[in-house]
Design a protein around this motif. Structure first.
Motif, mmCIF file in Angstrom:
data_model
loop_
_atom_site.group_PDB
_atom_site.id
_atom_site.type_symbol
_atom_site.label_atom_id
_atom_site.label_comp_id
_atom_site.label_asym_id
_atom_site.label_seq_id
_atom_site.Cartn_x
_atom_site.Cartn_y
_atom_site.Cartn_z
ATOM 1 N N GLN A 91 -6.767 1.472 -3.176
ATOM 2 C CA GLN A 91 -6.503 2.170 -3.928
ATOM 3 C C GLN A 91 -6.869 3.136 -4.679
ATOM 4 O OE1 GLN A 91 -7.715 -1.209 -6.764
ATOM 5 N NE2 GLN A 91 -5.698 -0.984 -8.399
ATOM 6 N N ASP A 98 2.581 -5.908 -16.407
ATOM 7 C CA ASP A 98 1.134 -5.933 -15.004
ATOM 8 C C ASP A 98 1.284 -5.325 -14.681
ATOM 9 O OD1 ASP A 98 -1.381 -6.994 -14.823
ATOM 10 O OD2 ASP A 98 -1.150 -8.657 -14.916
ATOM 11 N N TYR A 127 -0.090 -3.406 -11.674
ATOM 12 C CA TYR A 127 -1.556 -3.937 -10.155
ATOM 13 C C TYR A 127 -2.071 -2.634 -9.439
ATOM 14 C CZ TYR A 127 -4.727 -7.518 -7.406
ATOM 15 O OH TYR A 127 -5.517 -7.685 -7.125
ATOM 16 N N TYR A 187 2.323 -1.083 -7.317
ATOM 17 C CA TYR A 187 2.601 -2.599 -7.325
ATOM 18 C C TYR A 187 2.504 -3.312 -8.776
ATOM 19 C CZ TYR A 187 1.684 -2.489 -2.471
ATOM 20 O OH TYR A 187 1.401 -1.992 -1.728
ATOM 21 N N ARG A 221 2.645 -6.336 -11.185
ATOM 22 C CA ARG A 221 2.713 -7.881 -11.336
ATOM 23 C C ARG A 221 3.850 -8.827 -11.583
ATOM 24 N NH1 ARG A 221 -3.176 -10.789 -11.601
ATOM 25 N NH2 ARG A 221 -2.994 -12.555 -9.940
ATOM 26 N N LEU A 248 4.862 -9.091 -6.016
ATOM 27 C CA LEU A 248 4.205 -7.960 -6.108
ATOM 28 C C LEU A 248 5.821 -6.915 -6.010
ATOM 29 C CD1 LEU A 248 1.017 -7.798 -4.646
ATOM 30 C CD2 LEU A 248 1.492 -7.977 -7.209
ATOM 31 N N VAL A 308 -4.833 -11.680 -6.856
ATOM 32 C CA VAL A 308 -3.314 -12.498 -6.995
ATOM 33 C C VAL A 308 -2.882 -13.149 -5.553
ATOM 34 C CG1 VAL A 308 -2.872 -10.206 -7.545
ATOM 35 C CG2 VAL A 308 -2.742 -10.151 -5.390
#
Length: 357
Positions: free
Chosen positions: A10, A46, A48, A65, A67, A76, A110
């Motif tokens: 990430q 949202d 992600y 991504y 959400r 996603l 998730v």
């Protein structure tokens, strides 16, 4: 045999900016940046996160991504992505698909039914999509030649209409940034409402565009065409790393009478070129899954012969049985009205024949 997954990580905003700076030749869609994620957050959506995917130490792709929590189909979504930093071969794409499946099946935060992204080389387990989410073909205008050559490359019809618009007194202005939201709300959104009603589509509400202009202002331009001091046509362009996109636009009936949209887009090209952009994408045109774009296709083809194919958006199921069940239910619901109409027609036909006898 399942392809070996990539290593994934990430990215923070700083990580992303460092990575992007190290690959200046890669076109990264604005939708795949932290800045677009900030915009989505302001809308109440949202995001992600953004992940990078590596083959050993070599960067392969990145994906941002979003959400989605739609009823019965949490997912996603990768909007206009992923971004590829290496050759997009069938093998490389299969490895990315396998990685995404493994990554989000193992993520306790998730539980998506599927991940949606653009896929060029379709192979199992890629499926669907349940509905299409991005255009598949677009016109791109090369902004690297001098302005005379850019203009000469337009279709004769476009060149003539631009000249006519100038003679009819159409004036194009760039709106000052601090006035964007107010001008849009009071003067420009009514034009969008008129355009949507005329062309049969649903637009976002004014707050969406105002948020876009406020949150992404460093990457946008708002330009307006006026006739006798009255706004008749407008456009919003995005810019990121030398690539511009003609993103939103609307025009009134008066604009069509004066050919204002043609002059407006031509003036935008000149400003975008002067700002250092090397190309401008005109977004979607008609394709197999988007026949409704036929009208805008006619307009956009006036400005370039270059048609770029964009990989179609597909689904990567993480729970295949549930996904197939949902796909079947949606297909039945979508097809039911037509099946009922055909059944009713078959029932009526014998009655009509009996009446003739």
């Amino acid at each position: 045999m399942t392809p070996a997954p990539y290593r994934f990580q990430q990215l923070s905003r700083e990580d992303f900016e460092s990575l992007a700076a190290g690959h200046p030749g890669v076109v990264i869609p604005l939708e795949q940046t932290p800045y677009w994620a900030d915009f989505e957050t302001r809308l109440g959506r949202d995001p992600y996160g953004i992940w990078a995917y590596y083959d050993g130490g070599k960067l392969v792709a990145t994906a941002s991504y979003l959400r989605s929590r739609r009823r019965l189909r949490p997912s996603l979504v990768v909007v206009n992505g992923p971004t590829w930093f290496t050759e997009r071969t069938p093998e490389a794409e299969a490895r990315l698909v396998a990685t995404v499946q493994e990554q989000f099946r193992a993520d306790p935060a998730v539980d998506p039914l599927y991940v949606r992204m653009q896929v060029e080389h379709v192979q199992p387990p890629v499926a669907g999509p349940l509905e299409h989410g991005w255009y598949e073909r677009e016109i791109v205008v090369d902004l690297t030649p001098d302005t005379d050559k850019i203009f000469a490359a337009f279709r004769p019809n476009a060149r003539n209409l631009i000249r006519k618009a100038e003679k009819l007194g159409v004036e194009v202005r760039a709106v000052e940034r601090e006035q964007w939201a107010d001008v849009f709300r009071t003067e420009l959104f009514p034009i969008m409402q008129e355009t949507a009603a005329r062309d049969g589509f649903s637009s976002f509400d004014s707050a969406f565009y105002e948020t876009l202009l406020t949150e992404l202002g460093d990457h946008l331009r708002l330009m307006v065409a006026y006739v006798d001091g009255k706004p008749v046509s407008w456009l919003i362009t995005t810019e990121y790393r030398g690539y511009a996109v003609y993103y939103f636009a609307a025009s009134s009936r008066d604009a069509r009478k004066t050919n204002a949209p043609y002059l407006l887009l031509w003036e935008a090209f000149k400003i975008l070129k002067d700002a250092g952009n090397t190309a401008c994408g005109l977004t979607g045109i008609e394709s197999e899954n988007y026949p409704s774009l036929a009208n805008v296709t006619t307009f956009k083809r006036n400005f370039s012969k270059t048609v770029v194919t964009v990989p179609t958006t597909y689904d990567i199921p993480l729970h295949p049985l549930r996904y197939r069940a949902l796909a079947t239910a949606l297909r039945v619901r979508r097809d039911a009205p037509g099946l009922l109409r055909r059944a009713a027609a078959r029932i009526r036909r014998p009655d009509a024949k009996a009446g003739r006898d």
